[in-house]
Design a protein around this motif. Structure first.
Motif, PDB file in Angstrom:
ATOM      1  N   ALA A   1       0.664  -1.022  -0.180  1.00 48.03           N
ATOM      2  CA  ALA A   1       0.023  -0.047  -0.120  1.00 48.03           C
ATOM      3  C   ALA A   1       0.895   1.213   0.029  1.00 48.03           C
ATOM      4  O   ALA A   1       0.549   2.248  -0.628  1.00 48.03           O
ATOM      5  CB  ALA A   1      -1.073   0.035   1.212  1.00 48.03           C
ATOM      6  N   MET A   2       1.946   1.169   0.520  1.00 45.60           N
ATOM      7  CA  MET A   2       2.807   2.304   0.735  1.00 45.60           C
ATOM      8  C   MET A   2       3.689   2.640  -0.654  1.00 45.60           C
ATOM      9  O   MET A   2       4.156   3.617  -0.692  1.00 45.60           O
ATOM     10  CB  MET A   2       3.911   2.073   1.877  1.00 45.60           C
ATOM     11  CG  MET A   2       3.124   2.260   3.295  1.00 45.60           C
ATOM     12  SD  MET A   2       4.226   1.644   4.558  1.00 45.60           S
ATOM     13  CE  MET A   2       4.850   3.053   5.011  1.00 45.60           C
ATOM     14  N   THR A   3       4.258   1.487  -1.228  1.00 44.02           N
ATOM     15  CA  THR A   3       5.219   1.781  -2.320  1.00 44.02           C
ATOM     16  C   THR A   3       4.482   2.257  -3.738  1.00 44.02           C
ATOM     17  O   THR A   3       3.370   1.951  -3.935  1.00 44.02           O
ATOM     18  CB  THR A   3       5.870   0.459  -2.660  1.00 44.02           C
ATOM     19  OG1 THR A   3       7.086   0.789  -3.534  1.00 44.02           O
ATOM     20  CG2 THR A   3       5.185  -0.466  -3.401  1.00 44.02           C
ATOM     21  N   LYS A   4       5.351   2.985  -4.405  1.00 45.62           N
ATOM     22  CA  LYS A   4       4.763   3.561  -5.801  1.00 45.62           C
ATOM     23  C   LYS A   4       5.504   2.630  -6.891  1.00 45.62           C
ATOM     24  O   LYS A   4       5.270   2.683  -8.058  1.00 45.62           O
ATOM     25  CB  LYS A   4       5.205   5.056  -5.850  1.00 45.62           C
ATOM     26  CG  LYS A   4       4.018   5.864  -4.793  1.00 45.62           C
ATOM     27  CD  LYS A   4       4.589   7.366  -5.191  1.00 45.62           C
ATOM     28  CE  LYS A   4       3.807   8.158  -4.297  1.00 45.62           C
ATOM     29  NZ  LYS A   4       2.772   7.603  -3.342  1.00 45.62           N
ATOM     30  N   ASN A   5       6.553   1.824  -6.353  1.00 45.92           N
ATOM     31  CA  ASN A   5       7.376   1.208  -7.353  1.00 45.92           C
ATOM     32  C   ASN A   5       6.593   0.167  -7.897  1.00 45.92           C
ATOM     33  O   ASN A   5       6.389  -0.997  -7.186  1.00 45.92           O
ATOM     34  CB  ASN A   5       8.812   0.685  -6.493  1.00 45.92           C
ATOM     35  CG  ASN A   5       9.776  -0.007  -7.593  1.00 45.92           C
ATOM     36  OD1 ASN A   5       9.119  -1.277  -8.168  1.00 45.92           O
ATOM     37  ND2 ASN A   5      10.961   0.482  -7.658  1.00 45.92           N
ATOM     38  N   GLN A   6       6.396  -0.137  -9.190  1.00 46.29           N
ATOM     39  CA  GLN A   6       5.565  -1.186  -9.793  1.00 46.29           C
ATOM     40  C   GLN A   6       6.305  -2.501  -9.592  1.00 46.29           C
ATOM     41  O   GLN A   6       5.513  -3.467  -9.158  1.00 46.29           O
ATOM     42  CB  GLN A   6       5.448  -0.802 -11.192  1.00 46.29           C
ATOM     43  CG  GLN A   6       4.256  -1.784 -11.940  1.00 46.29           C
ATOM     44  CD  GLN A   6       2.809  -1.618 -11.130  1.00 46.29           C
ATOM     45  OE1 GLN A   6       2.560  -0.506 -10.680  1.00 46.29           O
ATOM     46  NE2 GLN A   6       2.388  -2.917 -11.156  1.00 46.29           N
TER      47      GLN A   6
ATOM     48  N   VAL B   1      22.471  -4.075   7.547  1.00 47.86           N
ATOM     49  CA  VAL B   1      21.537  -2.787   7.035  1.00 47.86           C
ATOM     50  C   VAL B   1      20.601  -2.291   8.171  1.00 47.86           C
ATOM     51  O   VAL B   1      20.240  -3.105   8.869  1.00 47.86           O
ATOM     52  CB  VAL B   1      20.549  -3.207   5.840  1.00 47.86           C
ATOM     53  CG1 VAL B   1      19.646  -2.105   5.570  1.00 47.86           C
ATOM     54  CG2 VAL B   1      21.574  -3.787   4.790  1.00 47.86           C
ATOM     55  N   ILE B   2      20.954  -1.192   8.561  1.00 49.79           N
ATOM     56  CA  ILE B   2      20.038  -0.696   9.531  1.00 49.79           C
ATOM     57  C   ILE B   2      18.512  -0.091   8.770  1.00 49.79           C
ATOM     58  O   ILE B   2      18.489   0.732   8.034  1.00 49.79           O
ATOM     59  CB  ILE B   2      20.605   0.659  10.223  1.00 49.79           C
ATOM     60  CG1 ILE B   2      22.026   0.181  11.030  1.00 49.79           C
ATOM     61  CG2 ILE B   2      19.754   1.376  11.264  1.00 49.79           C
ATOM     62  CD1 ILE B   2      22.899   1.108  11.629  1.00 49.79           C
ATOM     63  N   PRO B   3      17.441  -0.805   9.297  1.00 44.11           N
ATOM     64  CA  PRO B   3      16.049  -0.458   8.796  1.00 44.11           C
ATOM     65  C   PRO B   3      15.947   0.881   8.954  1.00 44.11           C
ATOM     66  O   PRO B   3      16.157   1.418   9.884  1.00 44.11           O
ATOM     67  CB  PRO B   3      15.270  -1.403   9.325  1.00 44.11           C
ATOM     68  CG  PRO B   3      16.243  -2.681   9.886  1.00 44.11           C
ATOM     69  CD  PRO B   3      17.561  -1.812  10.241  1.00 44.11           C
ATOM     70  N   GLY B   4      15.053   1.597   8.006  1.00 44.27           N
ATOM     71  CA  GLY B   4      14.436   3.011   8.273  1.00 44.27           C
ATOM     72  C   GLY B   4      15.088   3.968   7.151  1.00 44.27           C
ATOM     73  O   GLY B   4      14.645   5.208   7.322  1.00 44.27           O
ATOM     74  N   THR B   5      15.497   3.670   6.029  1.00 43.05           N
ATOM     75  CA  THR B   5      16.040   4.670   5.251  1.00 43.05           C
ATOM     76  C   THR B   5      14.653   5.283   4.543  1.00 43.05           C
ATOM     77  O   THR B   5      14.862   6.264   3.992  1.00 43.05           O
ATOM     78  CB  THR B   5      16.785   4.000   4.067  1.00 43.05           C
ATOM     79  OG1 THR B   5      16.162   2.805   3.289  1.00 43.05           O
ATOM     80  CG2 THR B   5      18.155   3.696   4.550  1.00 43.05           C
ATOM     81  N   SER B   6      13.482   4.547   4.634  1.00 43.47           N
ATOM     82  CA  SER B   6      12.431   4.905   3.827  1.00 43.47           C
ATOM     83  C   SER B   6      11.232   4.050   4.630  1.00 43.47           C
ATOM     84  O   SER B   6      11.350   3.179   5.499  1.00 43.47           O
ATOM     85  CB  SER B   6      11.972   4.710   2.347  1.00 43.47           C
ATOM     86  OG  SER B   6      11.888   3.542   2.050  1.00 43.47           O
ATOM     87  N   GLN B   7       9.929   4.670   4.571  1.00 39.68           N
ATOM     88  CA  GLN B   7       9.015   3.750   5.394  1.00 39.68           C
ATOM     89  C   GLN B   7       8.607   2.585   4.548  1.00 39.68           C
ATOM     90  O   GLN B   7       8.661   1.460   5.333  1.00 39.68           O
ATOM     91  CB  GLN B   7       7.646   4.767   5.088  1.00 39.68           C
ATOM     92  CG  GLN B   7       7.476   6.067   6.116  1.00 39.68           C
ATOM     93  CD  GLN B   7       6.103   6.694   5.827  1.00 39.68           C
ATOM     94  OE1 GLN B   7       5.358   6.762   5.148  1.00 39.68           O
ATOM     95  NE2 GLN B   7       5.997   7.289   7.246  1.00 39.68           N
TER      96      GLN B   7
END
Length: 135
Positions: free
Chosen positions: A47-52, A113-119
């Motif tokens: 629901a959050m991503t715009k990447n097809q 990898v530290i999570p949180g670079t984007s929602q």
């Protein structure tokens, strides 16, 4: 589809697909809950991503998780009678292909990898941790 409640689990048991009663605290029921949770978290990312490509990948994974949940919730030997919907080696290869394609974008991992670079990234990391419980 069945109601969200059945009024038959109040004594600490629930039914497998097929009718066998098992304890709600069983590993099988726990695994079904983890699969369901993973699917819900992936739905948040969808629901959050715009990447097809990410949307298409999540959709494929969610469909496989529904099949996996059905297999785990089925009585021994019942689910495998429907061979066309079982999780197969090709499904694993599909998942590995998604990881390989995404790795082309991120490059090789050289550190944690530290999570949180984007929602979306944070929610996908949450999905990853839930899926680890399913393993």
């Amino acid at each position: 589809m069945a109601n969200l409640y059945t009024k038959s689990g109040d004594l600490g048991t629930t039914s497998l697909a097929g009718g066998t009663r098992v304890a709600k605290c069983s590993k099988r029921v726990e695994c079904c809950g983890n699969i369901d949770e993973a699917n819900a978290v992936l739905g948040m990312a969808y629901a959050m991503t715009k990447n097809q490509y990410v949307k298409e990948s999540i959709d494929m994974i969610q469909r496989q998780l529904f099949l996996l949940g059905a297999e785990v919730a089925s009585e021994e030997g019942e689910f495998t009678k429907i061979e066309e919907v079982c999780i197969r080696e090709s499904d694993i290869e599909m998942l590995e292909g998604i990881v390989d394609r995404c790795s082309l974008t991120t490059g090789p991992l050289t550190e944690f990898v530290i999570p949180g670079t984007s929602q979306v990234s944070a929610v996908l990391h949450l999905a990853r941790t839930v899926i680890r419980r399913c393993e």
